[in-house]
Design an enzyme around this catalytic site. Sequence first.
Site, PDB file in Angstrom:
ATOM      1  N   GLN A  21       2.166  -6.046  -3.175  1.00 36.26           N
ATOM      2  CA  GLN A  21       2.577  -6.127  -1.767  1.00 36.26           C
ATOM      3  C   GLN A  21       3.851  -5.303  -1.521  1.00 36.26           C
ATOM      4  O   GLN A  21       4.103  -4.347  -2.239  1.00 36.26           O
ATOM      5  CB  GLN A  21       2.772  -7.590  -1.315  1.00 36.26           C
ATOM      6  CG  GLN A  21       1.475  -8.371  -1.170  1.00 36.26           C
ATOM      7  CD  GLN A  21       0.984  -8.980  -2.464  1.00 36.26           C
ATOM      8  OE1 GLN A  21       1.737  -9.625  -3.181  1.00 36.26           O
ATOM      9  NE2 GLN A  21      -0.268  -8.787  -2.797  1.00 36.26           N
ATOM     10  N   GLY A  52      -4.325  -4.462  -4.212  1.00 36.85           N
ATOM     11  CA  GLY A  52      -5.411  -3.538  -4.520  1.00 36.85           C
ATOM     12  C   GLY A  52      -4.853  -2.199  -4.933  1.00 36.85           C
ATOM     13  O   GLY A  52      -4.118  -1.581  -4.187  1.00 36.85           O
ATOM     14  N   HIS A  53      -5.139  -1.783  -6.142  1.00 34.00           N
ATOM     15  CA  HIS A  53      -4.650  -0.500  -6.632  1.00 34.00           C
ATOM     16  C   HIS A  53      -5.835   0.337  -7.092  1.00 34.00           C
ATOM     17  O   HIS A  53      -6.626  -0.125  -7.904  1.00 34.00           O
ATOM     18  CB  HIS A  53      -3.718  -0.690  -7.848  1.00 34.00           C
ATOM     19  CG  HIS A  53      -2.498  -1.483  -7.540  1.00 34.00           C
ATOM     20  ND1 HIS A  53      -1.744  -2.091  -8.505  1.00 34.00           N
ATOM     21  CD2 HIS A  53      -1.887  -1.754  -6.377  1.00 34.00           C
ATOM     22  CE1 HIS A  53      -0.723  -2.709  -7.938  1.00 34.00           C
ATOM     23  NE2 HIS A  53      -0.795  -2.527  -6.648  1.00 34.00           N
ATOM     24  N   ASP A 103       0.812  -1.222   0.000  1.00 35.47           N
ATOM     25  CA  ASP A 103       0.000   0.000   0.000  1.00 35.47           C
ATOM     26  C   ASP A 103       0.843   1.270   0.000  1.00 35.47           C
ATOM     27  O   ASP A 103       0.466   2.274   0.604  1.00 35.47           O
ATOM     28  CB  ASP A 103      -0.971   0.007   1.191  1.00 35.47           C
ATOM     29  CG  ASP A 103      -1.875  -1.206   1.165  1.00 35.47           C
ATOM     30  OD1 ASP A 103      -2.294  -1.591   0.065  1.00 35.47           O
ATOM     31  OD2 ASP A 103      -2.150  -1.773   2.237  1.00 35.47           O
ATOM     32  N   ASN A 118      -4.898 -10.372  -3.776  1.00 38.93           N
ATOM     33  CA  ASN A 118      -4.651  -9.780  -2.455  1.00 38.93           C
ATOM     34  C   ASN A 118      -4.198  -8.330  -2.625  1.00 38.93           C
ATOM     35  O   ASN A 118      -4.256  -7.541  -1.693  1.00 38.93           O
ATOM     36  CB  ASN A 118      -3.611 -10.583  -1.649  1.00 38.93           C
ATOM     37  CG  ASN A 118      -2.369 -10.951  -2.450  1.00 38.93           C
ATOM     38  OD1 ASN A 118      -2.295 -10.749  -3.656  1.00 38.93           O
ATOM     39  ND2 ASN A 118      -1.378 -11.511  -1.781  1.00 38.93           N
ATOM     40  N   THR A 162       3.236 -12.565   3.023  1.00 37.70           N
ATOM     41  CA  THR A 162       2.424 -13.185   1.985  1.00 37.70           C
ATOM     42  C   THR A 162       3.195 -14.401   1.465  1.00 37.70           C
ATOM     43  O   THR A 162       4.285 -14.705   1.966  1.00 37.70           O
ATOM     44  CB  THR A 162       2.055 -12.178   0.874  1.00 37.70           C
ATOM     45  OG1 THR A 162       1.051 -12.770   0.036  1.00 37.70           O
ATOM     46  CG2 THR A 162       3.258 -11.775   0.028  1.00 37.70           C
ATOM     47  N   LYS A 166       1.990   2.072  -5.214  1.00 41.15           N
ATOM     48  CA  LYS A 166       2.644   1.541  -6.421  1.00 41.15           C
ATOM     49  C   LYS A 166       1.810   1.820  -7.666  1.00 41.15           C
ATOM     50  O   LYS A 166       2.342   2.172  -8.722  1.00 41.15           O
ATOM     51  CB  LYS A 166       2.854   0.025  -6.278  1.00 41.15           C
ATOM     52  CG  LYS A 166       3.777  -0.364  -5.150  1.00 41.15           C
ATOM     53  CD  LYS A 166       3.883  -1.867  -4.987  1.00 41.15           C
ATOM     54  CE  LYS A 166       2.642  -2.531  -4.426  1.00 41.15           C
ATOM     55  NZ  LYS A 166       2.338  -2.188  -3.029  1.00 41.15           N
ATOM     56  N   ARG A 177       3.363 -29.313  -6.131  1.00 33.28           N
ATOM     57  CA  ARG A 177       3.243 -29.970  -7.438  1.00 33.28           C
ATOM     58  C   ARG A 177       1.887 -30.621  -7.681  1.00 33.28           C
ATOM     59  O   ARG A 177       1.768 -31.618  -8.383  1.00 33.28           O
ATOM     60  CB  ARG A 177       4.385 -30.986  -7.639  1.00 33.28           C
ATOM     61  CG  ARG A 177       5.739 -30.286  -7.677  1.00 33.28           C
ATOM     62  CD  ARG A 177       6.876 -31.200  -7.477  1.00 33.28           C
ATOM     63  NE  ARG A 177       6.877 -31.743  -6.127  1.00 33.28           N
ATOM     64  CZ  ARG A 177       7.899 -32.402  -5.597  1.00 33.28           C
ATOM     65  NH1 ARG A 177       8.982 -32.617  -6.301  1.00 33.28           N
ATOM     66  NH2 ARG A 177       7.826 -32.861  -4.371  1.00 33.28           N
TER      67      ARG A 177
HETATM   68  P1  IMO Z   1      -0.851  -4.173  -2.331  1.00 33.52           P
HETATM   69  O1  IMO Z   1      -0.377  -4.697  -3.644  1.00 33.52           O
HETATM   70  C1  IMO Z   1      -0.899  -4.670   1.996  1.00 33.52           C
HETATM   71  C2  IMO Z   1      -0.937  -8.773   3.622  1.00 33.52           C
HETATM   72  C3  IMO Z   1      -2.185  -9.227   4.341  1.00 33.52           C
HETATM   73  C4  IMO Z   1      -1.569 -10.150   5.383  1.00 33.52           C
HETATM   74  C5  IMO Z   1      -0.443 -10.832   4.607  1.00 33.52           C
HETATM   75  C6  IMO Z   1      -0.778 -12.189   4.062  1.00 33.52           C
HETATM   76  O2  IMO Z   1      -2.164  -3.497  -2.347  1.00 33.52           O
HETATM   77  O3  IMO Z   1       0.220  -3.366  -1.645  1.00 33.52           O
HETATM   78  P2  IMO Z   1      -2.237 -12.949   1.983  1.00 33.52           P
HETATM   79  O4  IMO Z   1      -3.703 -12.774   1.686  1.00 33.52           O
HETATM   80  O5  IMO Z   1      -1.337 -12.332   0.951  1.00 33.52           O
HETATM   81  O6  IMO Z   1      -1.879 -14.377   2.285  1.00 33.52           O
HETATM   82  O7  IMO Z   1      -2.006 -12.141   3.365  1.00 33.52           O
HETATM   83  O8  IMO Z   1      -0.134  -9.942   3.536  1.00 33.52           O
HETATM   84  N1  IMO Z   1      -1.148  -8.258   2.250  1.00 33.52           N
HETATM   85  C7  IMO Z   1      -1.092  -6.948   1.901  1.00 33.52           C
HETATM   86  N2  IMO Z   1      -0.925  -5.843   2.650  1.00 33.52           N
HETATM   87  N3  IMO Z   1      -1.024  -4.527   0.667  1.00 33.52           N
HETATM   88  C8  IMO Z   1      -1.153  -5.612  -0.116  1.00 33.52           C
HETATM   89  O9  IMO Z   1      -1.130  -5.543  -1.451  1.00 33.52           O
HETATM   90  C9  IMO Z   1      -1.249  -6.902   0.497  1.00 33.52           C
HETATM   91  N4  IMO Z   1      -1.407  -8.165   0.046  1.00 33.52           N
HETATM   92  C10 IMO Z   1      -1.322  -8.980   1.123  1.00 33.52           C
HETATM   93  O10 IMO Z   1      -2.867  -8.151   4.933  1.00 33.52           O
HETATM   94  O11 IMO Z   1      -0.985  -9.394   6.417  1.00 33.52           O
HETATM   95 MG    MG Z   2      -3.211  -1.936  -1.775  1.00 33.32          MG
END
Ligand code: IMO
Ligand code: MG
Length: 399
Positions: A226, A40-41, A13, A38, A241, A16, A145
Amino acid sequence: MSNVVIVGVQWGDEGKGKFVDLLAQEIDYVVRFQGGNNAGHTVIVDGKKAALHLVPSGILHEGKICLIGNGVVLDPVVFVEELDTLIGQGVDVSPNRLKISSKTHLIMPYHKVLDKARENKLEKGQKIGTTGRGIGPCYEDKVGRVGVRASDLADPDLLKAKIAAALKEKNVLFTALYGIDALAVDAVFDEVMAVAPRIIPHLTDVSSELEQAWNEGKSVLFEGAQGIHLDIDHGTYPFVTSSNTVSGNAAAGSGVGPNKLDRIIGILKAYTTRVGEGPFPTELNDATGELLRTSGGEFGVTTGRPRRCGWQDIPVLRESARLNGLTDVALTKLDVLSYMDEIPICARYELNGQETDAFPFPAVLPDAKPVMTAMPGWKCDISGVRKWEDLPEAARNYV
Ligand code: IMO
Ligand code: MG
């Protein structure tokens, strides 16, 4: 322009999407190489606002080719929903400009069920706080696999056999361990087959597409999701993640040689946020943090969760620079801090009575204390500033 990788250098977040959007004007291809929905933009182009999770942000720019690489995990149902939203907004999402690697693994309905069931079962303190989108279980099956790849959509018999094999194991977990209903093979198969005809035309060999692009002199942007401290190897494990978010994975996750990655741009926010669980040493659990959250509009695009907020952490950034080989950085949301008299930052850590510039290993992080210093604030609106020289001196010092 040369080829560029964009990565988040905190916990996601960082903004990007905004930079992908800015640079999209100068490049020809946008490729996603890891993660799934996972991410979000929020992007706004020509008055069109879209919250994208899976489709690369470049899609809103006419003429750009968008690719989803083998390193991504793709939820076919979500993909088709996103297609329909974009079509509703008049965006061209035809298969000649939006392509998916045949090698991309698919998030199946049982991955989502397993992700949520597991999180529910974990005690407080152990929960990861996942987005519940099935990301982890899908990557597990890939590495184990037994995953389903996008190419399997064109082979219904193979797809059904894979679903049956997966459910043989997963239904035991669902019923015996998690106390939830078993899934039926036919129901899962039908759900996926219902969207298969919408996906198959988009399948391609992303690696060869990129080779051809370069032969034609085109430039490519690799869009990371992420942040580095959510990386499966280098992040605050286990609160991470399930993919490598570091820039090096742009090569493996799309099928190109690392020599094709010319510039690595790290995106960071002027302060720090994190969603989900896990260590966050500079976090503010008080009214100061609440004010930062409302000032910065820090609520998740994917899950709507309020983001945890805290101060800038220099050891986090230093480690990110090393792990990614950053050639450039881009700072977002500096204007959010304009209301502050003084801005604290974590300069280094104190661990066992000694100060260190390094971000402590997760196991010893609870014993480490951030060493804070405060930078003077600038106390004026800088949101309209477009040139470095026009920033107040205090803001330049902070940067
Ligand atoms: P963007 O691309 C912020 C965090 C989740 C959790 C951990 C694992 O918008 O920056 P997951 O569902 O991936 O197995 O969760 O990762 N997480 C993010 N935090 N921005 C994201 O994406 C995220 N994608 C996963 O909150 O802590
Ligand atoms: Mg995001």
